[in-house]
Design an enzyme around this catalytic site. Structure first.
Site, PDB file in Angstrom:
ATOM      1  N   TYR A 209      21.647 -23.985-116.872  1.00 23.90           N
ATOM      2  CA  TYR A 209      20.273 -23.575-116.067  1.00 23.90           C
ATOM      3  C   TYR A 209      19.409 -24.515-116.231  1.00 23.90           C
ATOM      4  CZ  TYR A 209      15.595 -21.302-117.328  1.00 23.90           C
ATOM      5  OH  TYR A 209      14.659 -20.316-117.039  1.00 23.90           O
TER       6      TYR A 209
ATOM      7  N   VAL B 115      13.731 -16.477-129.256  1.00 25.99           N
ATOM      8  CA  VAL B 115      13.672 -16.342-130.194  1.00 25.99           C
ATOM      9  C   VAL B 115      12.453 -14.993-130.794  1.00 25.99           C
ATOM     10  CG1 VAL B 115      11.264 -18.384-130.420  1.00 25.99           C
ATOM     11  CG2 VAL B 115      12.487 -17.938-132.322  1.00 25.99           C
ATOM     12  N   VAL B 116      11.186 -15.174-130.175  1.00 31.43           N
ATOM     13  CA  VAL B 116      10.135 -14.078-130.433  1.00 31.43           C
ATOM     14  C   VAL B 116      10.763 -12.644-130.479  1.00 31.43           C
ATOM     15  CG1 VAL B 116       8.109 -13.128-129.519  1.00 31.43           C
ATOM     16  CG2 VAL B 116       8.025 -15.387-128.785  1.00 31.43           C
ATOM     17  N   SER B 117      12.040 -13.070-129.313  1.00 31.05           N
ATOM     18  CA  SER B 117      12.115 -10.729-129.399  1.00 31.05           C
ATOM     19  C   SER B 117      13.389 -10.726-129.867  1.00 31.05           C
ATOM     20  CB  SER B 117      13.073 -10.706-128.065  1.00 31.05           C
ATOM     21  OG  SER B 117      13.508 -11.434-127.645  1.00 31.05           O
TER      22      SER B 117
ATOM     23  N   GLY C  86      14.071 -24.912-138.979  1.00 35.42           N
ATOM     24  CA  GLY C  86      12.756 -24.024-138.486  1.00 35.42           C
ATOM     25  C   GLY C  86      11.733 -24.908-138.531  1.00 35.42           C
TER      26      GLY C  86
ATOM     27  N   ARG D 128       8.629 -29.363-127.696  1.00 34.28           N
ATOM     28  CA  ARG D 128       8.797 -28.346-126.145  1.00 34.28           C
ATOM     29  C   ARG D 128       6.488 -27.971-126.421  1.00 34.28           C
ATOM     30  NH1 ARG D 128      11.750 -26.279-123.082  1.00 34.28           N
ATOM     31  NH2 ARG D 128      12.723 -28.479-123.001  1.00 34.28           N
TER      32      ARG D 128
END
Length: 333
Positions: free
Chosen positions: A161, A203-205, A223, A293
């Site tokens: 990717y 991560v959000v979903s 984390g 990020r």
């Protein structure tokens, strides 16, 4: 009645200002929201998608729309259509999906770019490339400006990717220099919102689905790694503003929300907003997972007059509401 922001209001357009626009990957999470905006602006839209990660559910509300056309097509093969603009969004974007068939992922980025650039060259039209913050890899510069060349492992499990998107950018700028093709390149940072795939591993979903199901919330590492989360409506606004700039603005331009949160903070916020009793569980950090990020969006502010307007709490509330309606076991409950 809540007043819609100006850019969400359907606009009456003169016939000669209507464009015919191709969106590859248009049945995906971001692509479907882009198509909604383009249709609201009065354009005709062709959605091309092979439905590997996209879903007809994301565009089913457009069935029968007189200015919308769906075409099942894989961008690794040439596409012969007549359009005024091209948005190239086709490519699996979550690690679970793009690592499923890494060779095909690279082909989608590279062959897809060649085919869309060839089409734009023939038609002499603008072509937009949805690139990614993954071109920066695990960055040694923070936040990441467009001038930073990145720290990318070219042979790791994520490289199909990362390097595929980097090569696509190379092709876009070579077509621009060699053939005069008018290009627009956006580097997308973490984006979330309704229509995310519930099992895409992002991560959000992940956090929302686990919290709503009452399952342990999986945190990789301790984390403390950080991400910046941009709501999809803000991102799409950035796309359109970039596409509407003159030919002097080619990019690449970072599009993302500079608000920075640790993954643990996101997990705790998700638990609080869903009212979940889920507990946090730590797992080993994946190979080459970036520790930080955050976009530097100075160029987007200066050249597009753009910056995100939707705070994380508001965007999460909308996304949680969406998942409450689409998770089968929650709907049945």
């Amino acid at each position: 009645m809540q007043k819609l922001p100006l850019w969400r209001t359907p606009l009456a357009r003169l016939y000669d200002s209507r464009k015919r626009i191709l969106v590859t990957g248009g049945a995906g999470f971001i692509g479907s929201h882009l198509i909604d905006r383009l249709l609201e602006q009065g354009h005709e839209v062709i959605c091309a998608d092979n439905l590997f990660t996209g879903s007809k559910r994301n565009i089913e509300h457009l069935h029968g729309h007189t200015r919308f056309e769906f075409m099942r097509h894989d961008v690794t093969f040439p596409l012969f259509v007549e359009v005024d603009e091209i948005y190239n969004l086709a490519c699996p974007a979550s690690p679970i999906h793009y690592q499923h068939d890494p060779v095909q992922t690279t082909k989608t980025s590279v062959h897809g770019a060649i085919n869309m650039l060839g089409l734009a060259k023939r038609l002499k039209c603008k072509v937009f490339q949805a690139s990614t913050s993954e071109v920066y890899g695990d960055p040694s510069v923070h936040p990441q400006p467009e001038e930073y060349w990145g720290n990318v492992n070219p042979i790791g499990p994520r490289s199909c990717y990362d390097e595929g998107k980097r090569c696509a950018e190379t092709l876009f700028f070579d077509y621009h220099r060699q053939h005069g093709t008018e290009i627009k390149v956006a580097r997308i940072f973490n984006t979330y919102g309704p229509r995310m795939h519930h099992a895409d591993g992002r991560v959000v979903s992940n956090f929302i689905v686990q919290a709503l199901r009452g399952e342990p919330i999986t945190i990789y590492g301790n984390g403390q790694q950080t991400r910046s989360f941009c709501y999809v409506d803000d991102l799409v606004e950035g796309f359109i503003r970039l596409m509407d700039t003159d030919s002097a603005v080619a990019g690449p331009i970072n599009l993302g929300n500079p608000g920075e949160f640790t993954i643990r903070e996101l997990a705790e916020k998700t638990i609080a907003m869903t009212g979940s009793k889920s507990e946090l569980v730590e797992r080993p950090l994946p190979v080459d997972d970036p520790k930080q990020r955050q976009p530097d969006i100075a160029k987007a502010r200066a050249q597009l007059n753009w910056e995100p307007s939707i705070a994380l709490e508001e965007g999460l509330a909308r996304t949680i509401a969406y998942f409450r309606t689409v998770l089968p076991e929650l709907v049945e409950a």
